[in-house]
Structure formats: structure tokens, C-alpha cells
Design a protein around this motif. Structure first.
Motif, PDB file in Angstrom:
ATOM      1  N   TYR A  71      -0.777   9.030   3.679  1.00 56.95           N
ATOM      2  CA  TYR A  71      -1.128   8.283   4.887  1.00 56.95           C
ATOM      3  C   TYR A  71      -1.967   9.187   5.792  1.00 56.95           C
ATOM      4  N   PRO A  72      -3.173   8.760   6.167  1.00 52.34           N
ATOM      5  CA  PRO A  72      -4.074   9.652   6.909  1.00 52.34           C
ATOM      6  C   PRO A  72      -3.741   9.729   8.397  1.00 52.34           C
ATOM      7  N   HIS A  73      -4.324  10.693   9.072  1.00 49.56           N
ATOM      8  CA  HIS A  73      -4.227  10.791  10.533  1.00 49.56           C
ATOM      9  C   HIS A  73      -5.261   9.852  11.170  1.00 49.56           C
ATOM     10  N   GLY A  74      -5.047   9.518  12.433  1.00 47.62           N
ATOM     11  CA  GLY A  74      -6.054   8.791  13.199  1.00 47.62           C
ATOM     12  C   GLY A  74      -6.240   7.355  12.788  1.00 47.62           C
ATOM     13  N   VAL A  75      -5.175   6.695  12.315  1.00 49.15           N
ATOM     14  CA  VAL A  75      -5.281   5.274  11.949  1.00 49.15           C
ATOM     15  C   VAL A  75      -5.223   4.430  13.225  1.00 49.15           C
ATOM     16  N   ASP A  76      -6.101   3.437  13.330  1.00 49.50           N
ATOM     17  CA  ASP A  76      -6.125   2.584  14.530  1.00 49.50           C
ATOM     18  C   ASP A  76      -5.049   1.511  14.462  1.00 49.50           C
ATOM     19  N   VAL A  77      -4.965   0.795  13.348  1.00 49.55           N
ATOM     20  CA  VAL A  77      -4.027  -0.336  13.234  1.00 49.55           C
ATOM     21  C   VAL A  77      -3.343  -0.279  11.874  1.00 49.55           C
ATOM     22  N   CYS A  78      -2.021  -0.458  11.886  1.00 47.33           N
ATOM     23  CA  CYS A  78      -1.296  -0.532  10.609  1.00 47.33           C
ATOM     24  C   CYS A  78      -0.360  -1.742  10.615  1.00 47.33           C
ATOM     25  N   LEU A  79      -0.462  -2.580   9.592  1.00 44.17           N
ATOM     26  CA  LEU A  79       0.476  -3.682   9.380  1.00 44.17           C
ATOM     27  C   LEU A  79       1.577  -3.187   8.450  1.00 44.17           C
ATOM     28  N   VAL A  80       2.833  -3.318   8.891  1.00 40.85           N
ATOM     29  CA  VAL A  80       3.954  -2.835   8.072  1.00 40.85           C
ATOM     30  C   VAL A  80       4.745  -4.020   7.546  1.00 40.85           C
ATOM     31  N   GLU A  81       4.737  -4.192   6.230  1.00 41.48           N
ATOM     32  CA  GLU A  81       5.570  -5.220   5.599  1.00 41.48           C
ATOM     33  C   GLU A  81       6.878  -4.599   5.129  1.00 41.48           C
ATOM     34  N   GLY A  82       7.981  -5.333   5.322  1.00 41.19           N
ATOM     35  CA  GLY A  82       9.243  -4.943   4.702  1.00 41.19           C
ATOM     36  C   GLY A  82      10.181  -4.191   5.623  1.00 41.19           C
ATOM     37  N   ALA A  83      11.458  -4.190   5.226  1.00 42.08           N
ATOM     38  CA  ALA A  83      12.491  -3.501   5.991  1.00 42.08           C
ATOM     39  C   ALA A  83      12.582  -2.046   5.543  1.00 42.08           C
ATOM     40  N   VAL A  84      13.367  -1.288   6.299  1.00 46.38           N
ATOM     41  CA  VAL A  84      13.561   0.132   6.002  1.00 46.38           C
ATOM     42  C   VAL A  84      14.856   0.243   5.195  1.00 46.38           C
ATOM     43  N   CYS A  85      14.728   0.485   3.907  1.00 50.71           N
ATOM     44  CA  CYS A  85      15.876   0.409   2.985  1.00 50.71           C
ATOM     45  C   CYS A  85      16.337   1.768   2.479  1.00 50.71           C
ATOM     46  N   ASN A  86      15.434   2.741   2.420  1.00 53.03           N
ATOM     47  CA  ASN A  86      15.821   4.031   1.839  1.00 53.03           C
ATOM     48  C   ASN A  86      15.155   5.171   2.599  1.00 53.03           C
ATOM     49  N   GLU A  87      15.520   6.389   2.222  1.00 53.60           N
ATOM     50  CA  GLU A  87      15.035   7.560   2.971  1.00 53.60           C
ATOM     51  C   GLU A  87      13.531   7.726   2.852  1.00 53.60           C
ATOM     52  N   GLU A  88      12.979   7.315   1.729  1.00 57.96           N
ATOM     53  CA  GLU A  88      11.526   7.416   1.558  1.00 57.96           C
ATOM     54  C   GLU A  88      10.807   6.474   2.540  1.00 57.96           C
ATOM     55  N   ASN A  89      11.341   5.231   2.684  1.00 52.43           N
ATOM     56  CA  ASN A  89      10.783   4.280   3.661  1.00 52.43           C
ATOM     57  C   ASN A  89      10.799   4.900   5.051  1.00 52.43           C
ATOM     58  N   LEU A  90      11.932   5.513   5.402  1.00 54.90           N
ATOM     59  CA  LEU A  90      12.117   6.051   6.751  1.00 54.90           C
ATOM     60  C   LEU A  90      11.158   7.202   7.019  1.00 54.90           C
ATOM     61  N   GLU A  91      11.030   8.086   6.048  1.00 48.38           N
ATOM     62  CA  GLU A  91      10.143   9.242   6.210  1.00 48.38           C
ATOM     63  C   GLU A  91       8.696   8.781   6.359  1.00 48.38           C
ATOM     64  N   LEU A  92       8.284   7.837   5.507  1.00 53.13           N
ATOM     65  CA  LEU A  92       6.905   7.334   5.573  1.00 53.13           C
ATOM     66  C   LEU A  92       6.661   6.639   6.909  1.00 53.13           C
ATOM     67  N   PRO A 100      14.669   7.181  -4.442  1.00 50.48           N
ATOM     68  CA  PRO A 100      15.035   7.691  -3.122  1.00 50.48           C
ATOM     69  C   PRO A 100      16.421   7.177  -2.748  1.00 50.48           C
ATOM     70  N   ALA A 101      17.179   7.978  -2.023  1.00 50.13           N
ATOM     71  CA  ALA A 101      18.533   7.571  -1.628  1.00 50.13           C
ATOM     72  C   ALA A 101      18.480   6.368  -0.695  1.00 50.13           C
ATOM     73  N   LEU A 102      19.363   5.397  -0.935  1.00 51.20           N
ATOM     74  CA  LEU A 102      19.437   4.231  -0.053  1.00 51.20           C
ATOM     75  C   LEU A 102      20.022   4.641   1.292  1.00 51.20           C
ATOM     76  N   LEU A 103      19.561   3.994   2.362  1.00 50.80           N
ATOM     77  CA  LEU A 103      20.203   4.169   3.671  1.00 50.80           C
ATOM     78  C   LEU A 103      21.528   3.406   3.652  1.00 50.80           C
ATOM     79  N   PRO A 104      22.508   3.820   4.469  1.00 50.20           N
ATOM     80  CA  PRO A 104      23.792   3.104   4.486  1.00 50.20           C
ATOM     81  C   PRO A 104      23.625   1.624   4.768  1.00 50.20           C
ATOM     82  N   ARG A 105      22.671   1.283   5.653  1.00 48.41           N
ATOM     83  CA  ARG A 105      22.360  -0.129   5.895  1.00 48.41           C
ATOM     84  C   ARG A 105      20.854  -0.290   6.048  1.00 48.41           C
ATOM     85  N   VAL A 106      20.375  -1.466   5.698  1.00 56.40           N
ATOM     86  CA  VAL A 106      18.952  -1.786   5.841  1.00 56.40           C
ATOM     87  C   VAL A 106      18.668  -2.055   7.320  1.00 56.40           C
ATOM     88  N   ILE A 107      17.579  -1.495   7.836  1.00 56.73           N
ATOM     89  CA  ILE A 107      17.256  -1.704   9.255  1.00 56.73           C
ATOM     90  C   ILE A 107      15.833  -2.253   9.405  1.00 56.73           C
TER      91      ILE A 107
END
Ligand code: SF4
Length: 182
Positions: free
Chosen positions: A48-69, A130-137
Motif C-alpha cells: 500500500y503506497p504513501h500519499g493516497v488521496d481516496v481509499c474505498l475499504v470493502e469488508g470487515a476486520v476479521c484477522n490480524e493481517e486485516n488490522l495491520e493493513l 493470519p490469526a483471527l481476531l477474537p471478534r470481527v469488527i
């Protein structure tokens, strides 16, 4: 005219929201003159690059990789948009939250043991999954969100109206249940 740096991200979702974005059809041709897609499942950029103007995020945060990204995305993005109900409420991926405070063991058991036809084994947490988070957020529980586009998936016309308003430099204005915060 310099094109805005545009990204889309696919976290815990079915890709239906991305399909709705692609269903803009010929409007995508108009958009192509205004945006440069710098990161997305539909382009082959790994980081994921620096200096992005707009980002559309699809989906919930389910695991540690999602959270870090997602945290990286927030740091590097000016306008972050929650796209679709999974991103806004947890929706389908969050069904597992009904299993209790920490549903990870039951989910892994169900996926890799109970419903597996062969190789019944839960992968190591440090292995390929990637490890799942205890709950999806939802996304806004993890990072600040600038705009919300609800729907499962949001209608292409909603996405088009939103992006047109945003790219025109004005506040995006949507009707009815198509809400806007930020
Ligand atoms: Fe799929 Fe609906 Fe979730 Fe979008 S909001 S990722 S279409 S389930």
C-alpha cells in the motif's frame, strides 16, 4: 490535470462491493481520466503506497493481517471510505461473533475439522493463515473513517454519485439511506 491517487481494499468480504464498483461500466471510463488506481485487488501492486488521496475499504476486520493493513492504510490515506455493510457493521463476517466473546476456536474447528473431507487439521497460527481476531469488527472500530457508503452491496449509482461529488471537490451529497459523515 493531475489525477488523484485512488485505492480500493478488500478485507473480510465477498468481493460483491468491488463488483458493484466495477458495475459503474462506462462511468469507469470517465473516472479513469480523473483517478490513478495505485492499489487494489484489480491491479498488481503488493504494498500500500504513501500519499493516497481516496481509499474505498470493502469488508470487515476479521484477522490480524486485516488490522495491520487497515492501520497502514489510515496512516497513508487522506480520505478513507467504508464501502458496504460488512465494512460498516461487520454484517456477514460478524455472524461468528454470536458464538461468544472469542469464537476463533469454534470457527477453526468448524472450517478445518467438522466440515473438512480430508486433511482434518487446523493450520498453525504462525503458518499460512493470519490469526483471527477474537471478534470481527467494523472498520470504524479500528480506525477513523471519513465517509460511509452502506448497502450489500452499495448500488453502482450510489458509488458513482459519491465519487463524482468527491472528485468535484464538493461535499458528496446522497439521498435517503445513502449517508455521509465526516
Ligand atoms: Fe459482500 Fe455485501 Fe459484504 Fe459487500 S457488504 S462484501 S456485497 S456481503
Amino acid at each position: 490535470m493531475e489525477r488523484i491517487k485512488f485505492a480500493t481494499v478488500w478485507l473480510g468480504g465477498c468481493a460483491g462491493c468491488h463488483m458493484s464498483f466495477l458495475d459503474l461500466d462506462e462511468a469507469l471510463i470517465d473516472l479513469a481520466g480523473l483517478i490513478e488506481i495505485v492499489y487494489s485487488p484489480i491491479v498488481d501492486t503488493k504494498e500500500y503506497p504513501h500519499g493516497v488521496d481516496v481509499c474505498l475499504v470493502e469488508g470487515a476486520v476479521c484477522n490480524e493481517e486485516n488490522l495491520e493493513l487497515l492501520r497502514e492504510i489510515r496512516e497513508r490515506t487522506r480520505v478513507l471510505v467504508s464501502l458496504g455493510d460488512c465494512s460498516i457493521t461487520g454484517n456477514v463476517p460478524a455472524i461468528r461473533n454470536q458464538l461468544g466473546a472469542d469464537s476463533t476456536a469454534e470457527v477453526l474447528q468448524c472450517a478445518y475439522i467438522d466440515n473438512a473431507l480430508e486433511n482434518r487439521r487446523v493450520p498453525s497460527p504462525n503458518g499460512i493463515l493470519p490469526a483471527l481476531l477474537p471478534r470481527v469488527i467494523p472498520v470504524h472500530e479500528a480506525v477513523a473513517v471519513d465517509h460511509f457508503l452502506p448497502g450489500c452491496p452499495p448500488e453502482p449509482s450510489t458509488i458513482k454519485a459519491f465519487l463524482t461529488g468527491l472528485l468535484d471537490g464538493g461535499a458528496p451529497r446522497l439521498e435517503g439511506r445513502q449517508i455521509k459523515f465526516g
